[in-house]
Scaffold this motif. Structure first.
Motif, PDB file in Angstrom:
ATOM      1  N   LYS B  64       4.918   1.673   4.105  1.00 12.87           N
ATOM      2  CA  LYS B  64       5.868   2.478   3.277  1.00 12.87           C
ATOM      3  C   LYS B  64       7.340   1.922   3.117  1.00 12.87           C
ATOM      4  CE  LYS B  64       2.923   6.323   3.144  1.00 12.87           C
ATOM      5  NZ  LYS B  64       2.931   7.947   3.542  1.00 12.87           N
ATOM      6  N   THR B  65       7.767   1.990   2.088  1.00 13.64           N
ATOM      7  CA  THR B  65       9.197   1.369   1.862  1.00 13.64           C
ATOM      8  C   THR B  65      10.098   2.515   1.305  1.00 13.64           C
ATOM      9  OG1 THR B  65       8.863   0.267  -0.060  1.00 13.64           O
ATOM     10  CG2 THR B  65       8.843  -1.100   1.857  1.00 13.64           C
ATOM     11  N   ASN B  86      10.333   1.792  -2.465  1.00  9.11           N
ATOM     12  CA  ASN B  86       9.527   2.726  -3.104  1.00  9.11           C
ATOM     13  C   ASN B  86       8.041   2.409  -3.274  1.00  9.11           C
ATOM     14  OD1 ASN B  86      11.554   4.484  -3.322  1.00  9.11           O
ATOM     15  ND2 ASN B  86      12.269   3.791  -5.052  1.00  9.11           N
ATOM     16  N   SER B  87       7.723   1.409  -2.288  1.00  6.21           N
ATOM     17  CA  SER B  87       6.169   0.961  -2.431  1.00  6.21           C
ATOM     18  C   SER B  87       5.283   1.834  -1.065  1.00  6.21           C
ATOM     19  CB  SER B  87       6.151  -0.525  -2.193  1.00  6.21           C
ATOM     20  OG  SER B  87       7.007  -1.040  -3.203  1.00  6.21           O
ATOM     21  N   ARG B 111       1.677   2.440  -4.820  1.00 10.69           N
ATOM     22  CA  ARG B 111       2.848   2.913  -5.635  1.00 10.69           C
ATOM     23  C   ARG B 111       3.608   1.580  -5.209  1.00 10.69           C
ATOM     24  NH1 ARG B 111       5.870   7.594  -3.481  1.00 10.69           N
ATOM     25  NH2 ARG B 111       7.078   6.011  -2.171  1.00 10.69           N
ATOM     26  N   GLY B 112       4.369   1.101  -6.206  1.00 13.77           N
ATOM     27  CA  GLY B 112       5.604   0.221  -6.169  1.00 13.77           C
ATOM     28  C   GLY B 112       5.150  -1.145  -6.735  1.00 13.77           C
ATOM     29  N   THR B 113       5.994  -2.443  -6.051  1.00  9.17           N
ATOM     30  CA  THR B 113       5.835  -3.591  -6.374  1.00  9.17           C
ATOM     31  C   THR B 113       5.285  -4.543  -5.012  1.00  9.17           C
ATOM     32  OG1 THR B 113       8.111  -4.195  -5.783  1.00  9.17           O
ATOM     33  CG2 THR B 113       7.669  -3.525  -8.226  1.00  9.17           C
ATOM     34  N   SER B 148       2.379  -4.309  -9.984  1.00 13.22           N
ATOM     35  CA  SER B 148       3.044  -3.191  -9.717  1.00 13.22           C
ATOM     36  C   SER B 148       2.092  -1.898 -10.069  1.00 13.22           C
ATOM     37  CB  SER B 148       4.273  -3.147 -10.732  1.00 13.22           C
ATOM     38  OG  SER B 148       3.890  -3.159 -12.332  1.00 13.22           O
TER      39      SER B 148
END
Lengths: 153, 151
Positions: B64-65, B86-87, B111-113, B148
């Motif tokens: 998780k970022t 936000n991934s 979620r995210g990129t 994404s």
């Protein structure tokens, strides 16, 4: 008239903002190799097989699109910048039946050590091989001896 | 020489499989964190661990970022994956036999990129590696792509 134009613009914005669930972009290969990604949503599939071929993921399935280097940088720049360096691979040769490097391979050792030092976190995998001549037991022991010798370089 | 976890394998060319199976354990590590910027954590067995460069990864780990975060990992088949801010990236399933270069890799970008350069597993068959998002499944035939997942 202006009302009509405003309505047109609103519709256009709505189309652009159609509930997109994400996107996929195939990127070019450094060596020009052909590659592909198959995008599946339910029973609908879209094959991306050209650089910058893209799929917009929607509720109605993947929609074909074309992206660009600039667009990819804009959306994925931070992720792309975090990609680790690709692993480097080296092949060292040994004198037949022994765990000594050939002269040529010995010269490679410094390059390998430099490559290891250059990387912030290195993870080294050593695999020992032999040819097929001789007994399995001998070759088995020799391949291990060779690998251990490399690991202690 | 700084070598973290040098792995010595004893492989006899031509007679690979039996040895490879016994050597495939490698402490159950499926990959390693090579790049960690900003806030990055790894969810493992219900615990959130702070991710640091050098950390070894296990199957089922979830990366998780935060809003300022990015993380890059190298998998044991030489696949490279990196997630932007936000991934949430789950390494759902990773099995790999280094000698036969066969295996399976299923990742999920919740979620995210995500940027991917696929490795040896994807080379063997078009179904061996997949990257899923909440709305799609990507069959990875190779090699370099980005994906994404919007919420």
């Amino acid at each position: 008239m202006s009302r009509c134009a405003a309505l047109g613009l609103a519709l256009l914005l709505a189309a652009c903002a159609a509930p997109q669930q994400g996107s996929v972009v195939l990127l070019p290969e450094a060596d020009g190799h052909a590659t592909a990604v198959a995008v599946q949503q339910g029973d609908k599939q879209l094959l991306l097989d050209k650089p910058y071929a893209a799929a917009q993921l929607t509720r109605d399935g993947p929609r074909a699109a074309t992206s660009s280097e600039q667009e990819v940088q804009q959306h994925y720049g931070t992720a792309l910048a975090a990609l680790p360096s690709p692993p480097a691979q080296f092949t060292l040769y040994f004198v037949e039946g022994k765990d000594e490097f050939t002269d040529q391979s010995r010269q490679l050792v410094d390059n390998i050590l430099a490559e290891i030092a250059r990387r912030p976190v290195s993870d080294v995998l050593v695999i020992g091989h032999t040819d097929k001549r001789g007994s399995d037991a001998f070759n088995d022991a020799l391949s291990l001896q060779r690998a251990e010798g490399c690991a202690s370089c | 020489m700084q070598v973290q976890g040098a792995v010595v394998r004893n492989l006899l060319l031509g007679l690979l499989s039996a040895w490879a199976l016994s050597a495939a354990g490698e402490g159950d590590s499926i990959g390693q964190v090579k790049v960690a910027r900003g806030t990055v954590s790894v969810d493992r067995n219900g615990q959130a661990l702070p991710a640091a460069v050098g950390m070894r990864l296990q199957s089922a780990d979830v990366l998780k970022t935060g809003a300022d975060g990015a993380v890059g990992v190298t998998m044991r088949d030489d696949s490279l994956l990196s997630a932007g801010p936000n991934s949430i990236l789950a390494l759902q399933r990773f099995e790999y036999d280094g000698a036969t270069q066969q295996g399976h890799f299923d990742a999920r970008l919740q979620r995210g990129t995500l940027a991917v350069i696929s490795g040896r597993i994807a080379k063997q068959s078009p179904t061996a590696m997949t990257v899923a998002t909440p709305s799609a499944v990507l069959g990875v035939r190779g090699t370099h792509f980005v994906v994404s997942a919007d919420e």
